[in-house]
Design a protein around this motif. Structure first.
Motif: not given
Length: 401
Positions: A125-134
């Motif tokens: 979740r925290l990674a998704d805050d700054v990175l995208a799905g790809g």
């Protein structure tokens, strides 16, 4: 009195026989004396979802299920609004994708594995805050496969087993979101339904509703508004005792679905309910996946609803206020929210402001591997097309061609 539609009755009786949709299709073909591919699993799916009415197949489906034809005909006459309410169980996938293996060969699993699984989900979740799905789809799927294998192969107590199911459910929520952001919508749906099975088996209604709401949100955004609205409503109704921030999130998704359906009154009512639910938030015990639900996020959704309903004068002040303090490291979300501001400016007949904002959206989107932002860029450029004769707009559109 609320009754069952033909689709609800067919599904209930099919499941009581422990049949798949494909099996029912074959049995109905046998009852009709027709080739076994005359009716397909997809036909049964559509009947159960209310997308089609069986009509000529009614007597043969009734015969296969062992009920009088009159009972099925009576159900076919029931209108959707007269039917029994949809429940979370109506959206569970076929079979049991989490069934333990017949011969478990894995190690004994303790509570430490449950804690580790929760931490891994939150890390994504925290990674998704700054990175995208790809960027995140590969590690997300790897984590999910590992968790499912651990649950199916290991041995553990009932308490640990429930904790693993909840951990899998939380992983599927973020993994499904990541897959959707990467544009892999079919895979995201399979992931969400896997998580729904896990949360349902763990009897975690808050998590079940979150997963169903996430799936409904994807359905709405890819154009299946009717089914998405049904999912959003069901999630909201099935989690009335959930923590305040969870209820706020579920009402927000209903508001978005109603806005996409162009039902302004229902959308406004749901937004009001979301605000009331969030106002109850204090120091109650709640799942960690609700960490991001706050007043600013509700204001963003409110502005998106206003934009969808073509009320830009209400949307622009909300968006500009929130974006003035938004975390710039959250590039994808910043691009998405700016895209709504660009559309609102265009609807307000402010093409220069729309073009300036759109340029920021395009610049930010070029740095993230997100199908969501790519789609929003296309929407923004489409909204600007009618202002092509405005110099600033024309230059932007030519650069994007």
């Amino acid at each position: 009195m609320r009754r069952q539609t033909a689709g609800q009755l067919i599904r209930r009786l099919r499941e009581s026989h422990r049949w798949s949709q494909a099996t029912l299709a074959r049995e109905a073909c046998r009852a009709a004396g027709l080739p076994l591919d005359s009716l397909t699993r997809q036909d049964i799916y559509r009947y159960e979802k209310g997308q089609r009415t069986p009509r000529d197949w009614l007597p043969f489906i009734a015969a296969a299920l062992g009920i009088p034809i009159e009972e099925l005909k009576s159900a076919a006459a029931v209108k959707p609004e007269e039917a029994s309410p949809t429940t979370l169980a109506d959206f569970l996938p076929e079979g049991d994708p989490l069934a333990p293996l017949a011969a478990r060969t894995g190690r004994r699993i303790g509570s430490a594995a449950v804690t580790d699984l929760a931490q891994r989900a939150h890390g994504l979740r925290l990674a998704d805050d700054v990175l995208a799905g790809g960027d995140l789809i590969a590690p997300a799927l790897r984590e999910l496969r590992s968790a499912v294998r651990l649950y199916r192969e290991g041995t553990y107590t009932d308490s640990v087993g429930r904790g693993l199911l909840i951990g899998i459910g939380e992983l599927t929520q973020i993994a499904g979101w990541i897959a959707s952001d990467a544009g892999r919508h079919d895979e995201a749906e399979r992931i969400y339904r896997l998580g729904l099975s896990a949360a349902y088996a763990a009897n975690d209604s808050t998590l079940s509703a979150n997963l169903l709401g996430s799936l409904g949100y994807q359905r709405i955004n890819i154009g299946d508004i009717r089914e998405g609205l049904s999912m959003a409503r069901t999630a909201q109704h099935q989690a009335e005792t959930a923590p305040p921030r969870a209820r706020a999130l579920y009402f927000d998704r209903v508001a978005w679905a109603q806005a996409r359906a162009q039902d302004a009154q229902a959308a406004m009512s749901a937004l009001g309910a979301a605000g009331e639910a969030l106002a109850e938030h204090a120091d109650e015990d709640e799942p960690g996946y609700l960490y991001w639900v706050d007043a600013d996020e509700l204001h963003i959704m409110e502005a998106r609803v206003y934009t969808e309903l073509r009320r830009p004068l209400r949307a622009v002040p909300l968006l500009t206020a929130v974006l003035s303090r938004y975390n710039a490291t959250h590039t994808r979300e910043l691009a998405l929210y700016l895209s709504w501001l660009a559309v609102a400016y265009a609807d307000a007949n402010e093409p220069e402001a729309a073009a300036e904002t759109a340029e920021r959206v395009i610049t930010l989107s070029s740095d993230v591997a997100s199908e969501r932002t790519a789609e929003r860029v296309r929407v923004v450029l489409g909204a600007l097309e009618r202002f092509r004769n405005v110099p600033q707009v024309g230059a932007l559109l030519r650069a994007a061609d």
